[in-house]
Design an enzyme around this catalytic site. Sequence first.
Site, PDB file in Angstrom:
ATOM      1  N   SER A 289      -9.850   1.667   3.113  1.00 26.61           N
ATOM      2  CA  SER A 289      -8.866   2.423   2.066  1.00 26.61           C
ATOM      3  C   SER A 289      -7.859   1.375   1.372  1.00 26.61           C
ATOM      4  O   SER A 289      -7.579   1.877   0.455  1.00 26.61           O
ATOM      5  CB  SER A 289      -8.236   3.357   2.699  1.00 26.61           C
ATOM      6  OG  SER A 289      -7.300   2.760   3.881  1.00 26.61           O
TER       7      SER A 289
ATOM      8  N   SER B 293     -10.026  -0.777   7.066  1.00 29.86           N
ATOM      9  CA  SER B 293      -9.325  -0.589   5.995  1.00 29.86           C
ATOM     10  C   SER B 293      -8.521  -1.744   5.135  1.00 29.86           C
ATOM     11  O   SER B 293      -8.239  -1.877   4.173  1.00 29.86           O
ATOM     12  CB  SER B 293      -8.403   0.480   5.876  1.00 29.86           C
ATOM     13  OG  SER B 293      -9.179   1.835   5.958  1.00 29.86           O
TER      14      SER B 293
ATOM     15  N   LYS C 274       0.722  -1.231   0.061  1.00 32.96           N
ATOM     16  CA  LYS C 274      -0.216  -0.118  -0.056  1.00 32.96           C
ATOM     17  C   LYS C 274       0.787   1.353   0.041  1.00 32.96           C
ATOM     18  O   LYS C 274       1.808   1.200   0.721  1.00 32.96           O
ATOM     19  CB  LYS C 274      -0.844  -0.066   1.321  1.00 32.96           C
ATOM     20  CG  LYS C 274      -1.840   1.047   1.325  1.00 32.96           C
ATOM     21  CD  LYS C 274      -2.822   0.848   2.675  1.00 32.96           C
ATOM     22  CE  LYS C 274      -3.853   1.704   2.652  1.00 32.96           C
ATOM     23  NZ  LYS C 274      -4.652   1.824   4.083  1.00 32.96           N
TER      24      LYS C 274
END
Lengths: 96, 488
Positions: B156, B180, B81
Amino acid sequence: MSTDLNIDHVANLARLALTPEEKARFSAQLGDVLGHIEQLRKIDVSGVEATAHAYPVFNVWADDVARPGLPVEAALQNAPEHRDNMIVVPKVVEGE
Amino acid sequence: MSSDLHYKTATELTELLADKKLSSVELMKSVIDRTKAVDGRVKAFNSYDEKDALAQAKASDDRRARGLSAGPLDGIPVGLKDVIAVEGQPLTASSKMLANFVSPYDSTVTKKLKQAGAICWGRLNLDEFAMGSSTENSAFHTTRNPYDLERVPGGSSGGSAAAVSAGEAPLALGSDTGGSIRQPAALCNVVGMKPTYGLVSRYGLIAFASSLDQIGPFARSVDDAALLLGAIAGHDPLDSTSFKTEVPDYCLELAKRKGPWRLGIAKEYFGEGLDPEVGAAVQAAVEFYRKQGCEIKEVSLPHTEYALDVYYIIATAECSSNLARYDGIRYGHRSKEATDAIDIYFKSRAEGFGPEVKRRIILGTYVLSSGYYDAYYLRAQKVRTLIRQDFLDAYQSVDAILTPTSPTPAFKVGEKAANPLAMYLSDIYTIGVNLAGLPGISVPCGFSKSGLPIGLQVIGQPFKETELFAIARSYEQAHEWGSRLPAL
């Protein structure tokens, strides 16, 4: 709990320039969120301790030993502007 | 699991690499080819460096040829990420603020991955600064759900979930502040796990809400998630909130735990707003555990209804404080319009942050501001204590709690974009876990009639990751949801 969010005051505290449209939109949207949050008032929290961290760790000590930090070049590689190993900013003091 | 190399599990790949039936370079090439074939549609990546990935793969093959393989992850690509620092690679948080930022150092998890020989593979998209549930808040692009490109992958960590789901990485890391990792894992039919707060170092993770953030794995199986967690967990002197705790060999240990377990069901997680198909899939999973001899018990988590409010006070307060560092002075975007130093702050932040980040900074600044602190922030921290206590009380009588991961399957791009409150509600079943600091995992547990994945969340006890993995695995091994791949 009051929801009188003064967006100009708060934006100034946050050092965030907002357009008039953003101010209007955020005020309305955050009004909804704060309206939802109102229900927290129903709970009796007298005598309840606040949780800052789920598993608080206290008194974390580390030996005071010097170790290498980021080299100057690496520390400055993302600076918007730099000169002579320093970050360039507009003048912040008056006079000399 | 699949005949395609790019859809094999890490555990399968480890074996192929160890048996010299596959080289890491071959594996990396197949992952790159797959990424080139599908990422134009899925848009999981913000960027990737093909040459660098192949060089890492070559180095792994060289180690192996000399008998110096670093272990099961050696030569396996792990997507990261774009909030996890890798030296020399972009670190954008999917924000204009950091669009040109290149990390000068490695995060602790990156260091650990490198020590394990894993290939750091690309920068995966997210909602800007990890604030959101759909990746629509990314300043660059919206990642698409591999099962329906009109729909969001969740967020997210939507890029991480979509990449594993679409065959663009066998493993990935995300971060989870309110769901997330688990919510996008559920929406993309992969396994996603949030460790106990403090198990994994946050050093080198771009901070959103420091008392809630944890890094965790995405994978195609529970075993793979356990493998990756084992590589990144452990105490780190560079993160004062990281715990000094033994990290077991999760893969080895979890295989020994066969149950039966005492599993809790909380009515608060099956109420209004739950999609009936999601509810039915989770109920079927509960019945599976019952038939396996597990004791299913009703537990009560009475403060659940307040979790969302507590979360949006604490998370925004911490974010307003953490994001104060983006001032346009030392790094990140600096406005060209600014006339003096203070003006640099105001205008750089106005230009660099997107709407959701601004909204949360405003809310967080407000709840911390003079005259409101006690009413909002302090009260929220006290209710947080009650939420945590609910879970600890429940664990007096059960080993873990079963819930839906997300109230609905993947929603359409744009469906909730204009209504922050509706978007926030998609985290309703995951945020309590962060507030209480507990470990949680989402495993695939079915599909809606329209073919959208559904996730089962298992919530475990603090630092009992082995048990949590074992419970999730016993369900996974008896079902084949994970092998239903997206048609891309």
